[in-house]
Write an enzyme that holds these catalytic residues in place. Structure first.
Site, PDB file in Angstrom:
ATOM      1  N   VAL A  63       0.885  -1.267   0.097  1.00 51.70           N
ATOM      2  CA  VAL A  63      -0.100   0.021   0.067  1.00 51.70           C
ATOM      3  C   VAL A  63       0.903   1.274   0.074  1.00 51.70           C
ATOM      4  O   VAL A  63       1.808   1.250   0.951  1.00 51.70           O
ATOM      5  CB  VAL A  63      -0.863   0.116   1.311  1.00 51.70           C
ATOM      6  CG1 VAL A  63      -1.462   1.211   1.326  1.00 51.70           C
ATOM      7  CG2 VAL A  63      -2.018  -1.194   1.200  1.00 51.70           C
ATOM      8  N   PRO A  64       0.646   1.925  -0.888  1.00 50.48           N
ATOM      9  CA  PRO A  64       1.461   3.414  -1.252  1.00 50.48           C
ATOM     10  C   PRO A  64       1.234   4.401   0.112  1.00 50.48           C
ATOM     11  O   PRO A  64       0.904   5.345  -0.103  1.00 50.48           O
ATOM     12  CB  PRO A  64       1.040   3.899  -2.372  1.00 50.48           C
ATOM     13  CG  PRO A  64      -0.424   3.493  -2.470  1.00 50.48           C
ATOM     14  CD  PRO A  64      -0.488   2.312  -1.897  1.00 50.48           C
ATOM     15  N   CYS A  65       1.613   3.709   1.498  1.00 47.75           N
ATOM     16  CA  CYS A  65       1.093   4.529   2.507  1.00 47.75           C
ATOM     17  C   CYS A  65       2.225   5.913   2.557  1.00 47.75           C
ATOM     18  O   CYS A  65       1.829   7.055   3.104  1.00 47.75           O
ATOM     19  CB  CYS A  65       1.615   3.831   3.711  1.00 47.75           C
ATOM     20  SG  CYS A  65       3.071   2.905   3.575  1.00 47.75           S
ATOM     21  N   HIS A  66       3.151   6.037   1.655  1.00 41.43           N
ATOM     22  CA  HIS A  66       4.143   6.931   1.500  1.00 41.43           C
ATOM     23  C   HIS A  66       3.418   7.950   0.863  1.00 41.43           C
ATOM     24  O   HIS A  66       3.827   9.448   0.914  1.00 41.43           O
ATOM     25  CB  HIS A  66       5.455   6.705   0.837  1.00 41.43           C
ATOM     26  CG  HIS A  66       5.351   5.918  -0.581  1.00 41.43           C
ATOM     27  ND1 HIS A  66       5.156   4.723  -0.511  1.00 41.43           N
ATOM     28  CD2 HIS A  66       5.122   6.278  -1.698  1.00 41.43           C
ATOM     29  CE1 HIS A  66       4.991   4.376  -1.781  1.00 41.43           C
ATOM     30  NE2 HIS A  66       4.795   5.467  -2.431  1.00 41.43           N
TER      31      HIS A  66
END
Length: 112
Positions: free
Chosen positions: A56-59
């Site tokens: 998941v592109p939590c960044h």
DNA sequence: AGGGTGACTGCTA
DNA sequence: GTAGCAGCCACCC
């Protein structure tokens, strides 16, 4: 640790996060609105327990201050520079202070 | 069932 | 511009 499965709430958060196109970032609040949550802290909590880690592109999620904080600024610490570079690779530029250089990269709301 | 925590936000001093 | 306090929601013990 306990590899528990994500709750409906968390799944919604991750799903909304996936709806965010590369090169764009959203604030916890915006992401919360996408899932119908008025609290950004709850979103941060879901991210903290993020069982999908790098999947998941939590960044792609940043505080309303448009500054990289928490996970990308302290916990990882040693990898913060890498995360910042990763965002730049997607088209999101950050200042040395960790501030979002181009506000245009900020998504006002999550698309369907 | 109750209390504490946190990858947050907004206002005020 | 920086610092501190209170409010908020969901998860964990």
């Amino acid at each position: 640790m306990t590899d528990r499965e994500p709750t409906v709430f968390e799944s919604g958060v991750y799903e909304a996060l996936c709806r965010v196109p590369a090169g764009k970032v959203v604030t916890y609040k915006t992401l919360g609105q996408a899932v119908g949550c008025r609290s950004a802290q709850a979103i941060g909590n879901a991210m903290r327990r993020n069982p999908f880690a790098p999947e998941v592109p939590c960044h792609r999620v940043i505080p309303a201050t448009l500054k990289i904080g928490g996970f990308l600024g302290e916990v990882i610490g040693s990898s913060i520079d890498k995360k910042r570079d990763l965002l730049e690779a997607e088209g999101v530029a950050f200042d040395t202070q960790g501030n979002l250089m181009d506000k245009a990269c900020l998504l006002d709301e999550v698309p369907e």
